[in-house]
Design a protein around this motif. Structure first.
Motif, PDB file in Angstrom:
ATOM      1  N   ASN A 167       0.833  -1.194   0.000  1.00  0.00           N
ATOM      2  CA  ASN A 167       0.000   0.000   0.000  1.00  0.00           C
ATOM      3  C   ASN A 167       0.873   1.252   0.000  1.00  0.00           C
ATOM      4  O   ASN A 167       1.365   1.685   1.040  1.00  0.00           O
ATOM      5  CB  ASN A 167      -0.919  -0.005   1.221  1.00  0.00           C
ATOM      6  N   PRO A 200       1.738 -10.347  -7.576  1.00  0.00           N
ATOM      7  CA  PRO A 200       0.421 -10.270  -8.231  1.00  0.00           C
ATOM      8  C   PRO A 200      -0.636  -9.533  -7.397  1.00  0.00           C
ATOM      9  O   PRO A 200      -1.523  -8.898  -7.955  1.00  0.00           O
ATOM     10  CB  PRO A 200       0.045 -11.750  -8.417  1.00  0.00           C
ATOM     11  N   LYS A 201      -0.532  -9.609  -6.052  1.00  0.00           N
ATOM     12  CA  LYS A 201      -1.514  -8.958  -5.179  1.00  0.00           C
ATOM     13  C   LYS A 201      -0.799  -8.316  -3.986  1.00  0.00           C
ATOM     14  O   LYS A 201      -0.999  -8.708  -2.837  1.00  0.00           O
ATOM     15  CB  LYS A 201      -2.556  -9.966  -4.697  1.00  0.00           C
ATOM     16  N   ARG A 203      -0.943  -5.398  -2.337  1.00  0.00           N
ATOM     17  CA  ARG A 203      -1.689  -4.741  -1.254  1.00  0.00           C
ATOM     18  C   ARG A 203      -2.415  -5.760  -0.383  1.00  0.00           C
ATOM     19  O   ARG A 203      -2.530  -5.588   0.832  1.00  0.00           O
ATOM     20  CB  ARG A 203      -2.687  -3.736  -1.839  1.00  0.00           C
ATOM     21  N   PHE A 204      -2.890  -6.842  -0.990  1.00  0.00           N
ATOM     22  CA  PHE A 204      -3.544  -7.910  -0.222  1.00  0.00           C
ATOM     23  C   PHE A 204      -2.549  -8.560   0.730  1.00  0.00           C
ATOM     24  O   PHE A 204      -2.829  -8.749   1.910  1.00  0.00           O
ATOM     25  CB  PHE A 204      -4.131  -8.956  -1.172  1.00  0.00           C
ATOM     26  N   TYR A 205      -1.361  -8.902   0.199  1.00  0.00           N
ATOM     27  CA  TYR A 205      -0.373  -9.587   1.041  1.00  0.00           C
ATOM     28  C   TYR A 205       0.273  -8.645   2.048  1.00  0.00           C
ATOM     29  O   TYR A 205       0.783  -9.101   3.077  1.00  0.00           O
ATOM     30  CB  TYR A 205       0.683 -10.256   0.166  1.00  0.00           C
TER      31      TYR A 205
END
Length: 231
Positions: A167, A200-201, A203-205
């Motif tokens: 983020n 690939p993700k 902000r999720f991780y």
């Protein structure tokens, strides 16, 4: 009727001219970046704008570091995870795209992207995260422009410095500091593999660092890193 036809023709010509001028801008900008480092990207500016909606004085975590000051562990991990044929293809890995299409069709949803490192860089530098055939077509054009102007090492250097890792976190140096309190040059193999799996993700991780999948995939990438070919 003739006047309407002429108006339509002129509008079409103006549209074509605008598209060609845009491509010329992309082409010349990439040429400039052969030996000048980008200070930001389209995707970075978009993310900062989103952050400002909730935190008006938010700043991105970003610090450029040269290719030589980024751990080979991270380079190998990203190639192993994102683009195993990076050193061999001309910007687009058509076999990987075909495999991704077949897998996504079988699953009935997008579970695999198939985009190369060069394609991801093209999107980050100039485009938005929107999904459309028009955007994909523009991405391919920019991808071949990058491969025309730059060697693989320069493409990879820029990618490593501008890719999103959380983020508001962009680039290898900021990611190393954000997650491990170290520099990009000092990343160990397991740290590098973990960062590669996050891509690939990111902000999720960033929010789900204890993810079981993240740990399992990290182990897999660790085993693959030894065979990754660096540019």
């Amino acid at each position: 009727m003739k006047s309407v036809g002429k108006l339509v023709l002129r509008l079409c010509m103006l549209l074509i001219a605008a598209v060609l001028l845009l491509q010329l801008y992309f082409f010349l900008q990439i040429g400039w970046w052969v030996d000048h480092n980008p200070s930001s990207t389209s995707f970075m500016r978009h993310r900062l704008s989103e952050l400002h909606e909730t935190v008006p004085d938010a700043q991105l975590q970003f610090k450029w570091v040269p290719y030589s000051r980024i751990s080979n562990n991270l380079k190998r991990a990203i190639i192993a995870s994102e683009d195993a044929n990076f050193s061999e293809h001309d910007g687009v890995d058509w076999d990987a795209l075909q495999q991704a299409y077949e897998k996504n069709t079988k699953k009935g949803k997008v579970v695999r992207g198939g985009s190369t490192i060069t394609q991801q860089l093209a999107k980050n530098l100039f485009l938005s995260g929107e999904r459309s055939y028009l955007r994909k077509g523009q991405e391919l054009v920019i991808t071949y422009m990058l491969e025309f102007w730059m060697d693989k090492e320069r493409i990879f250097e820029i990618y490593l410095n501008v890719v999103e890792w959380g983020n508001g976190v962009f680039g290898a140096e900021a990611a190393a500091q954000h997650y491990f309190k170290t520099s990009a040059s000092n990343l160990g193999a397991s740290q590098a593999a973990r960062l590669a799996v996050m891509l690939p993700k990111p902000r999720f991780y960033d929010k789900n660092r204890g993810s079981a999948y993240l740990s399992q995939r990290t182990g897999l990438i660790l085993r693959r890193m030894g065979s990754a070919e660096l540019p």
